[in-house]
Design a protein around this motif. Structure first.
Motif, PDB file in Angstrom:
ATOM      1  N   LEU B  89     -11.326   0.963  -6.613  1.00  0.00           N
ATOM      2  CA  LEU B  89      -9.761   0.548  -6.272  1.00  0.00           C
ATOM      3  C   LEU B  89      -9.410   1.257  -4.652  1.00  0.00           C
ATOM      4  O   LEU B  89     -10.238   1.978  -4.385  1.00  0.00           O
ATOM      5  N   PHE B  90      -8.704   0.202  -4.231  1.00  0.00           N
ATOM      6  CA  PHE B  90      -8.463   0.519  -2.646  1.00  0.00           C
ATOM      7  C   PHE B  90      -7.302   1.638  -2.686  1.00  0.00           C
ATOM      8  O   PHE B  90      -6.362   1.950  -3.166  1.00  0.00           O
ATOM      9  N   THR B  91      -7.888   2.924  -2.374  1.00  0.00           N
ATOM     10  CA  THR B  91      -7.383   4.163  -2.276  1.00  0.00           C
ATOM     11  C   THR B  91      -5.856   4.431  -1.376  1.00  0.00           C
ATOM     12  O   THR B  91      -5.284   5.164  -1.866  1.00  0.00           O
ATOM     13  N   ASP B  92      -5.732   3.430  -0.389  1.00  0.00           N
ATOM     14  CA  ASP B  92      -4.579   3.433   0.170  1.00  0.00           C
ATOM     15  C   ASP B  92      -3.255   2.796  -0.357  1.00  0.00           C
ATOM     16  O   ASP B  92      -2.401   2.648   0.214  1.00  0.00           O
ATOM     17  N   LEU B  93      -3.702   1.794  -1.628  1.00  0.00           N
ATOM     18  CA  LEU B  93      -2.747   1.096  -2.022  1.00  0.00           C
ATOM     19  C   LEU B  93      -2.660   1.611  -3.560  1.00  0.00           C
ATOM     20  O   LEU B  93      -3.238   2.159  -4.039  1.00  0.00           O
ATOM     21  N   VAL B  95      -1.339   1.387  -7.675  1.00  0.00           N
ATOM     22  CA  VAL B  95      -2.051   0.659  -8.799  1.00  0.00           C
ATOM     23  C   VAL B  95      -1.538  -0.670  -8.716  1.00  0.00           C
ATOM     24  O   VAL B  95      -2.225  -1.794  -8.787  1.00  0.00           O
ATOM     25  N   PHE B  96      -0.192  -1.151  -8.486  1.00  0.00           N
ATOM     26  CA  PHE B  96       0.318  -2.224  -8.376  1.00  0.00           C
ATOM     27  C   PHE B  96      -0.157  -3.343  -7.297  1.00  0.00           C
ATOM     28  O   PHE B  96      -0.554  -4.214  -7.403  1.00  0.00           O
ATOM     29  N   ASP B  97      -0.046  -2.518  -6.134  1.00  0.00           N
ATOM     30  CA  ASP B  97      -0.581  -3.329  -4.891  1.00  0.00           C
ATOM     31  C   ASP B  97      -2.114  -3.642  -5.138  1.00  0.00           C
ATOM     32  O   ASP B  97      -2.531  -4.626  -4.544  1.00  0.00           O
ATOM     33  N   PRO B 135      -4.026   5.460  -6.753  1.00  0.00           N
ATOM     34  CA  PRO B 135      -5.339   5.566  -7.445  1.00  0.00           C
ATOM     35  C   PRO B 135      -5.826   7.111  -7.660  1.00  0.00           C
ATOM     36  O   PRO B 135      -6.534   7.466  -8.619  1.00  0.00           O
ATOM     37  N   SER B 136      -5.441   7.985  -6.738  1.00  0.00           N
ATOM     38  CA  SER B 136      -6.159   9.441  -6.921  1.00  0.00           C
ATOM     39  C   SER B 136      -5.471  10.056  -8.227  1.00  0.00           C
ATOM     40  O   SER B 136      -5.788  10.902  -8.531  1.00  0.00           O
ATOM     41  N   GLU B 137      -4.502   9.653  -8.542  1.00  0.00           N
ATOM     42  CA  GLU B 137      -3.548  10.211  -9.614  1.00  0.00           C
ATOM     43  C   GLU B 137      -4.062   9.947 -10.977  1.00  0.00           C
ATOM     44  O   GLU B 137      -3.710  10.153 -12.121  1.00  0.00           O
TER      45      GLU B 137
END
Lengths: 156, 266, 260
Positions: B89-93, B95-97, B135-137
């Motif tokens: 997953l893109f960590t800077d976006l 979940v929705f994005d 994503p980190s959560e």
């Protein structure tokens, strides 16, 4: 991060950057007061000795900057220095103007001084200033001084 | 939809796969199983065009990947989805994005429609409520499900799963397994599932390829595989420690090594 | 001895190989730079991360450097009785050298390392491959905007650094020590040439921006995709960019001021 806030920050950053550039240009380099803004004409003059004159040195008349030295060449025909100046077109100088190389203060930078003459005809773009006065080179002055002293002593 | 004929592939000097024949039809959920380092992932990289074959032909959606341009390859990839081992997953976006990413990149849909599509996809993996999280959560299993929603955002015709079960607890594992099966049937897509999790994958797939040391050593439906008399297959399916696949990495006999040590030590 | 020669040979070959790859990478990036400008919001985001977030360190360092210049310059100049030249000394050192160079060094360690870390981590966690698999070119989407963000921020940061430095020098010289305010500014204005000093300084910082940004994105993109590989890439970014900035500064200075 919210898009709008991001844009705001970046906008502020860019504005600050350009403000800094403006500050450097206006306050530090002082573009507006260069004296050579706008139209310039090119004048030439030959000197026996230019001393430490550099390209970009100011051209002053009565202490006011009216132009800049654009180029300095050595003329192998006459063994003289040929100095090219860009002078503001807003200040026309008479044909018999005298150009001399002067020093600001005792050890300061050298500049070209223009002393206006009385001719009714004005210098045009590309003209040559015929009457020039070379730089006063300190070593020569001292040498001359000593020589004179010696001569005085001899004549006594 | 996917057709590999006599394919050799490898990185640099090393040959990883040799003489691979492999095919997937529409609607099929195919598992590629094998031990670690057997070349399963390389197979996926071949199909997705990340790696070119040394020999043989790779055809995806009827198009050969041999001399395909970047543009054509990207056109093909829009019809594929891929789930990575740890989700990627893109960590800077959020979940929705993350799920909206392929939609925003490849379509000109209005934001309201993207919103609806994303929520539908997230609903399908049971994570509509987590849309605003980062994503980190997320836990490992949740991240995998979000990645699954993202890989099917553009309704792909071919979905590839690289070790989707790695490092998951039994419940998450079952959830992902069911989601993979359901998605394949709902989209009418073809799926390739690369895994070494035998029990879960045998229960959901239609067809199995067993890879060992760069070769396909067995294939068939789950039942055929389970009842295979081949000792290799038997060892793999029933997870026996030693058998035709040796427990020891090739080495000189233990006595020799130990003696050698003893000579050096004093 | 043989071992040393072999290591040296390896290093040379690796070095040349890296330079070649970096050049190819630069061209690939320029070719894929369309989206960085067509969708400028991507680059705006990177301007925020490399520009706005570097502001604090740039402003604080600029102020201190300027104040030190004020103190040292005054101390030296007053021995020759030319305190009036303080403004020129402060402004010229900042515009020609310290502004572009120190700002670039700070930029390399603040923003360059962050960019390397970000791209390296994205590579290590397969995010770049995932993007590639979604038919989105990671060079166009991730690398190029970060590169242009750096290239565009650098001259602005250097200008801010110099400005804050001049103000710091003015504060020490005029407010604290008591050099005449008018002399300070007029001496400065007399000796600073717009083209020669201001424009050349901006050109320098622009070149440094290219160098540092290229090294940062390249090291991130080229790193070994492990935690250790990423940390090694970050170190390389800071070391290589610093050396590159200093070397380029020497080359540029010799072209700009000495070569004439």
């Amino acid at each position: 991060m919210n898009r709008a806030i991001l844009d705001l920050w970046v906008g502020a950053f860019v504005a600050l950057g350009f403000a800094a550039l403006m500050f450097l240009a206006m306050q530090v380099a002082n573009v507006s007061e260069e004296g050579t803004r706008g139209e310039t004409i090119t004048l030439r003059a030959r000197f026996e000795d230019i001393g430490g004159l550099k390209v970009k040195a100011p051209v002053k008349s009565a202490g006011v900057v009216v132009g800049r030295v654009a180029a300095i060449r050595f003329d192998p025909q006459t063994y003289q220095a040929e100095v090219e100046m860009k002078v503001s077109a807003a200040y026309p100088f008479p044909k018999d103007t005298i150009a001399s190389i002067l020093t600001s203060g005792l050890l300061g930078e050298q500049y070209v001084g223009l002393a206006a003459g009385a001719d009714s005809e004005m210098l045009k773009d590309g003209d040559r200033i015929e009457m020039t006065q070379s730089a006063l080179v300190l070593e020569k002055l001292i040498g001359q001084f000593l020589f004179n002293k010696a001569a005085e002593g001899g004549s006594k | 939809m996917v057709e590999l004929r006599g394919v050799d592939a490898g990185y640099g000097e090393r040959l990883i796969l040799s003489g691979i024949d492999f095919s997937v039809r529409r609607g099929q959920l195919v598992a590629v199983m094998g031990g670690s380092g057997s070349g399963k992932t390389t197979l996926l990289r071949l199909v997705s065009g990340q790696l070119r074959a040394r020999k043989g032909s790779v055809r995806v959606f009827g198009q050969s990947l041999e001399r395909i341009s970047e543009k054509e390859l990207y056109a093909l990839r829009r019809r594929m989805g891929m789930l990575f081992q740890f989700g990627a997953l893109f960590t800077d976006l959020s979940v929705f994005d993350n799920v909206a990413f392929p939609l925003r990149e490849h379509t000109d849909l209005p934001e309201s429609m993207i919103r609806d599509l994303v929520l539908l996809k997230l609903n399908a993996v049971g994570l509509r409520g987590a849309a605003t999280l980062m994503p980190s959560e997320l836990s490992g299993g949740m991240a995998r499900r979000v990645a699954l929603a993202r890989s099917v955002a553009l309704d792909p015709e071919l979905i590839m799963y690289d070790e989707p079960f790695a490092g998951l607890d039994p419940i998450s594992l079952g959830v992902i397994g069911q989601a993979i099966r359901k998605l394949n049937d709902a989209l009418g897509a073809a799926s390739i599932l690369v895994t070494h999790d035998v029990v879960e994958s045998l229960s959901i797939v239609d067809y199995v390829y067993l890879v060992s040391q760069g070769k396909i050593i067995a294939q068939g439906t789950p039942d055929e595989i389970r009842n295979s008399p081949d000792p290799f297959v038997h060892q793999f399916i029933y997870a026996e420690a030693d058998g035709p696949v040796p427990f020891h990495y090739p080495a000189p006999p233990l006595e020799e090594s130990l003696l050698l040590e003893a000579e050096v030590a004093p | 001895m043989i071992q040393l020669l072999r290591t040296l040979g390896h290093l040379t070959v690796d070095g040349v190989w890296q330079v070649g790859f970096a050049t190819r990478f630069l061209f690939a990036m320029l070719r894929h730079s369309g989206p960085s400008f067509a969708r400028f919001s991507l680059t705006i985001r990177e301007l925020y991360f490399s520009g706005v977030l570097s502001l604090v360190i740039i402003v604080v360092s600029g102020a201190f450097v300027g104040m030190v210049l004020g103190l040292q310059g005054y101390d030296t100049l007053q021995r020759f009785g030319s305190e009036s030249a303080l403004g020129s000394i402060v402004a010229l050192s900042l515009l020609r050298e310290l502004g572009p160079v120190v700002a670039a060094l700070l930029f390399a360690s603040r923003a360059g390392s962050a960019v390397t870390a970000e791209i390296g981590l994205m590579k290590a966690t397969e995010q770049l491959t995932a993007m590639d698999m979604m038919a989105v070119n990671p060079i166009a989407r991730v690398v190029a905007p970060r590169f242009w963000g750096g290239v565009l921020s650098m001259p602005l940061l250097a200008a801010i650094f110099s400005t804050v430095g001049v103000i710091g020098g003015w504060f020490i010289g005029v407010v604290v020590i008591g050099v005449d305010n008018g002399t300070f500014w007029s001496q400065m204005a007399n000796s600073v040439d717009f083209r020669e000093d201001v424009v050349n300084g901006v050109v320098k910082s622009f070149v440094f921006g290219w160098a540092v940004s290229l090294i940062a994105v390249f090291q991130g993109y080229d790193c070994t995709p492990t935690a250790e590989g990423v940390s090694r890439a970050i170190t390389k970014t800071v070391v290589y960019s610093s050396l590159m900035v200093l070397a380029l500064d020497f080359i540029l200075t010799s072209f700009m001021y000495i070569g004439k």
